[in-house]
Design a protein around this motif. Structure first.
Motif, PDB file in Angstrom:
ATOM      1  N   LEU A 191      12.016   7.550   2.042  1.00 31.34           N
ATOM      2  CA  LEU A 191      12.882   7.199   3.155  1.00 31.34           C
ATOM      3  C   LEU A 191      12.281   6.167   3.957  1.00 31.34           C
ATOM      4  O   LEU A 191      10.991   5.791   3.840  1.00 31.34           O
ATOM      5  N   HIS A 192      12.905   5.891   4.894  1.00 25.80           N
ATOM      6  CA  HIS A 192      12.376   4.857   6.071  1.00 25.80           C
ATOM      7  C   HIS A 192      11.169   5.445   6.650  1.00 25.80           C
ATOM      8  O   HIS A 192      10.079   4.781   7.060  1.00 25.80           O
ATOM      9  N   GLU A 193      11.145   6.809   6.962  1.00 24.71           N
ATOM     10  CA  GLU A 193      10.067   7.523   7.512  1.00 24.71           C
ATOM     11  C   GLU A 193       8.542   7.307   6.735  1.00 24.71           C
ATOM     12  O   GLU A 193       7.658   7.848   7.140  1.00 24.71           O
ATOM     13  N   THR A 194       9.088   7.744   5.219  1.00 19.23           N
ATOM     14  CA  THR A 194       7.999   7.866   4.290  1.00 19.23           C
ATOM     15  C   THR A 194       7.350   6.682   3.833  1.00 19.23           C
ATOM     16  O   THR A 194       6.398   6.570   2.909  1.00 19.23           O
ATOM     17  N   SER A 195       8.096   5.477   3.752  1.00 15.94           N
ATOM     18  CA  SER A 195       7.405   4.228   3.367  1.00 15.94           C
ATOM     19  C   SER A 195       6.339   3.978   3.862  1.00 15.94           C
ATOM     20  O   SER A 195       6.292   3.761   5.173  1.00 15.94           O
ATOM     21  N   GLY A 196       5.141   3.735   3.119  1.00 17.55           N
ATOM     22  CA  GLY A 196       3.784   3.420   3.638  1.00 17.55           C
ATOM     23  C   GLY A 196       3.217   4.469   4.108  1.00 17.55           C
ATOM     24  O   GLY A 196       2.327   4.389   4.984  1.00 17.55           O
ATOM     25  N   LEU A 197       3.717   5.741   4.092  1.00 18.59           N
ATOM     26  CA  LEU A 197       3.252   6.787   4.753  1.00 18.59           C
ATOM     27  C   LEU A 197       1.703   7.006   4.550  1.00 18.59           C
ATOM     28  O   LEU A 197       0.900   7.135   5.535  1.00 18.59           O
ATOM     29  N   PHE A 198       1.397   6.920   3.225  1.00 21.25           N
ATOM     30  CA  PHE A 198      -0.098   7.097   3.040  1.00 21.25           C
ATOM     31  C   PHE A 198      -0.747   5.694   3.214  1.00 21.25           C
ATOM     32  O   PHE A 198      -1.030   4.851   2.115  1.00 21.25           O
ATOM     33  N   ASP A 199      -1.098   5.497   4.458  1.00 22.96           N
ATOM     34  CA  ASP A 199      -1.826   3.979   4.754  1.00 22.96           C
ATOM     35  C   ASP A 199      -3.340   4.299   4.997  1.00 22.96           C
ATOM     36  O   ASP A 199      -3.787   5.555   4.450  1.00 22.96           O
ATOM     37  N   ALA A 200      -3.982   3.213   5.198  1.00 25.30           N
ATOM     38  CA  ALA A 200      -5.534   3.491   5.125  1.00 25.30           C
ATOM     39  C   ALA A 200      -6.000   4.647   6.022  1.00 25.30           C
ATOM     40  O   ALA A 200      -6.940   5.174   5.739  1.00 25.30           O
ATOM     41  N   ALA A 201      -5.213   4.698   7.226  1.00 22.46           N
ATOM     42  CA  ALA A 201      -5.780   5.712   8.108  1.00 22.46           C
ATOM     43  C   ALA A 201      -5.584   7.003   7.472  1.00 22.46           C
ATOM     44  O   ALA A 201      -6.582   8.115   7.700  1.00 22.46           O
TER      45      ALA A 201
ATOM     46  N   THR B 134       3.683  11.385  -8.118  1.00 22.76           N
ATOM     47  CA  THR B 134       4.667  11.303  -9.247  1.00 22.76           C
ATOM     48  C   THR B 134       6.206  11.384  -8.545  1.00 22.76           C
ATOM     49  O   THR B 134       7.046  11.680  -9.071  1.00 22.76           O
ATOM     50  N   ALA B 135       6.044  10.722  -7.214  1.00 21.54           N
ATOM     51  CA  ALA B 135       7.286  10.639  -6.402  1.00 21.54           C
ATOM     52  C   ALA B 135       7.688   9.487  -6.532  1.00 21.54           C
ATOM     53  O   ALA B 135       8.510   9.229  -7.451  1.00 21.54           O
ATOM     54  N   ARG B 136       7.340   8.464  -5.339  1.00 17.82           N
ATOM     55  CA  ARG B 136       7.847   7.027  -5.403  1.00 17.82           C
ATOM     56  C   ARG B 136       6.835   6.359  -5.119  1.00 17.82           C
ATOM     57  O   ARG B 136       5.936   6.585  -3.974  1.00 17.82           O
ATOM     58  N   GLY B 137       6.508   5.292  -5.416  1.00 16.96           N
ATOM     59  CA  GLY B 137       5.359   4.327  -5.445  1.00 16.96           C
ATOM     60  C   GLY B 137       5.053   3.874  -4.010  1.00 16.96           C
ATOM     61  O   GLY B 137       4.154   3.800  -3.435  1.00 16.96           O
ATOM     62  N   PRO B 138       6.342   3.273  -3.296  1.00 17.15           N
ATOM     63  CA  PRO B 138       6.092   2.918  -1.806  1.00 17.15           C
ATOM     64  C   PRO B 138       5.702   3.882  -0.871  1.00 17.15           C
ATOM     65  O   PRO B 138       5.394   3.365   0.280  1.00 17.15           O
ATOM     66  N   ILE B 139       5.675   5.139  -1.064  1.00 13.47           N
ATOM     67  CA  ILE B 139       5.358   5.996  -0.078  1.00 13.47           C
ATOM     68  C   ILE B 139       3.663   5.708   0.156  1.00 13.47           C
ATOM     69  O   ILE B 139       3.324   6.177   1.171  1.00 13.47           O
TER      70      ILE B 139
ATOM     71  N   VAL C  79       3.589   6.538 -10.470  1.00 16.03           N
ATOM     72  CA  VAL C  79       4.534   5.675  -9.901  1.00 16.03           C
ATOM     73  C   VAL C  79       3.665   4.323  -8.969  1.00 16.03           C
ATOM     74  O   VAL C  79       2.600   5.141  -8.375  1.00 16.03           O
ATOM     75  N   THR C  80       4.081   3.326  -8.722  1.00 13.50           N
ATOM     76  CA  THR C  80       3.308   2.587  -7.970  1.00 13.50           C
ATOM     77  C   THR C  80       4.232   1.467  -7.393  1.00 13.50           C
ATOM     78  O   THR C  80       5.493   1.665  -7.356  1.00 13.50           O
ATOM     79  N   ASP C  81       3.587   0.770  -6.558  1.00 14.87           N
ATOM     80  CA  ASP C  81       4.329  -0.250  -5.610  1.00 14.87           C
ATOM     81  C   ASP C  81       3.482  -1.558  -5.856  1.00 14.87           C
ATOM     82  O   ASP C  81       2.489  -1.603  -5.228  1.00 14.87           O
ATOM     83  N   PRO C  82       3.941  -2.453  -6.536  1.00 16.72           N
ATOM     84  CA  PRO C  82       5.358  -2.638  -7.230  1.00 16.72           C
ATOM     85  C   PRO C  82       5.160  -1.826  -8.616  1.00 16.72           C
ATOM     86  O   PRO C  82       4.038  -1.388  -9.003  1.00 16.72           O
ATOM     87  N   GLU C  83       6.325  -1.712  -9.206  1.00 18.09           N
ATOM     88  CA  GLU C  83       6.518  -1.236 -10.355  1.00 18.09           C
ATOM     89  C   GLU C  83       7.351  -1.976 -11.301  1.00 18.09           C
ATOM     90  O   GLU C  83       8.447  -2.089 -10.921  1.00 18.09           O
ATOM     91  N   PRO C  84       6.630  -2.373 -12.486  1.00 18.34           N
ATOM     92  CA  PRO C  84       5.268  -2.109 -12.927  1.00 18.34           C
ATOM     93  C   PRO C  84       4.176  -3.153 -12.240  1.00 18.34           C
ATOM     94  O   PRO C  84       4.746  -4.190 -11.407  1.00 18.34           O
ATOM     95  N   LEU C  85       3.087  -2.473 -11.977  1.00 18.32           N
ATOM     96  CA  LEU C  85       1.865  -3.333 -11.649  1.00 18.32           C
ATOM     97  C   LEU C  85       1.598  -4.600 -12.382  1.00 18.32           C
ATOM     98  O   LEU C  85       1.881  -4.570 -13.665  1.00 18.32           O
TER      99      LEU C  85
END
Length: 322
Positions: free
Chosen positions: A207-217, A231-236, A257-263
């Motif tokens: 979702l918009h809220e979960t995109s990039g959720l797992f950032d460096a912090a 195993t969910a979505r790469g852009p998270i 899953v990765t972002d981008p996909e494929p790597l």
């Protein structure tokens, strides 16, 4: 759907079963982008779609005046249906439930590997047999589940039933404490989950809220020697931040899953010994995809008989789904 998988998703036996409930198109061959897909819908009341089906835009639906139901023989329908579908009142069903079982099994296997730091242990084997104190078992290890989704809930249940000695945490803003307890887990805030989990497994929708959720912090909160399973979505996950953590040797990663996909072929994640990257294989693969077709056929049978659909996707629920 993609012709390469159509014969597996809907083998002749399932097509014969379909013909007992509906009249199949005179030419039931698969239509794919670049073919006469919109024209093929001219007389259709039901569409069974799958991976590779073009989006059902207003232009496409203009060629399908009688279309009343879409049974998607795959998981997410987010790239398939949009406002034009909902405006027309077309019923939508997804076989995501049928696709969940393989994802759950795959995830449980990855978590089992992760709690034992399998990748790091395998890489270290080249330098010699590991000492006893360097080894890690499951007892007392904490596994954090991010997202009490269809799959997230089943993963929690599977881990709880495994009786492996895990402590289970779950983070989901829509989950009540009591519901978490019934699943066999303790609900905590996401930051606390990361701080206290040896393995973090992601099962949230993109979702918009979960995109990039797992950032460096957020990744920095996972303890040294921990692991991230996705195993969910790469852009998270912020790919650059995760790459830095894994390149330092601090974390392991088990990624379907990765972002981008494929790597890109030369991406660092593909060459780090403490990272396992697989090409989006957690869901139904090979002959398993027939279960998706069977689910769609059963949905057609229910719809024709006027019974409730098991996999119906509503306009209101779609934003929260994977």
């Amino acid at each position: 759907m993609d012709p390469a998988i159509a014969s597996k998703v809907l083998p002749q036996g399932l097509r014969n079963r379909l013909s007992a409930s509906v009249r199949l198109a005179p030419d039931p061959r698969v239509h794919y982008p670049g073919s006469d897909f919109p024209a093929a819908l001219a007389d259709a009341h039901i569409l069974i779609s799958g991976w590779g089906c073009p989006a059902l835009t207003g232009d496409v639906l203009a060629h399908a005046p009688g279309l009343r139901a879409v049974m998607h023989a795959a998981g997410s329908v987010k790239s398939l249906v949009g406002e034009a579908v909902w405006r027309r009142g077309i019923t939508v069903s997804s076989a995501a439930d049928a696709n969940a079982a393989p994802v759950v099994s795959h995830t449980l296997a990855l978590i089992t590997l992760a709690v034992r730091r399998t990748l790091s242990m395998a890489a270290g084997y080249r330098e010699g047999w590991p000492a006893f104190e360097a080894r890690s078992g499951a007892d007392g290890r904490t596994v954090g589940i991010v997202g009490a989704s269809r799959i997230g809930r089943r993963v929690i249940t599977g881990l709880a039933k495994a009786d492996a000695g895990y402590r289970l945490l779950v983070s989901d803003p829509c989950l009540a404490d009591e519901d978490a307890r019934l699943l066999g887990a303790e609900r905590v805030e996401l930051a606390d989950l990361c701080r206290h989990s040896d393995v973090v497994s992601i099962h949230a929708p993109l979702l918009h809220e979960t995109s990039g959720l797992f950032d460096a912090a957020l990744l920095s909160l996972i303890p040294d020697g921990g692991a991230l399973v996705n195993t969910a979505r790469g852009p998270i996950v912020d790919t650059a931040a995760l790459t830095a953590e894994c390149a330092s040797g601090r974390l392991e990663a088990y990624l379907d899953v990765t972002d981008p996909e494929p790597l890109p072929a030369d991406h660092a994640l593909l060459n780090l010994p403490n990272v396992l990257v697989t090409p989006h294989i957690a869901g139904a693969q090979g002959d398993e995809v027939t279960r998706l077709g069977r689910y769609a056929v059963e949905e057609v049978e229910r719809w024709v008989a006027g019974r409730p659909l098991l996999g119906e996707v509503t306009r209101q629920a779609l934003p929260r789904l994977a």
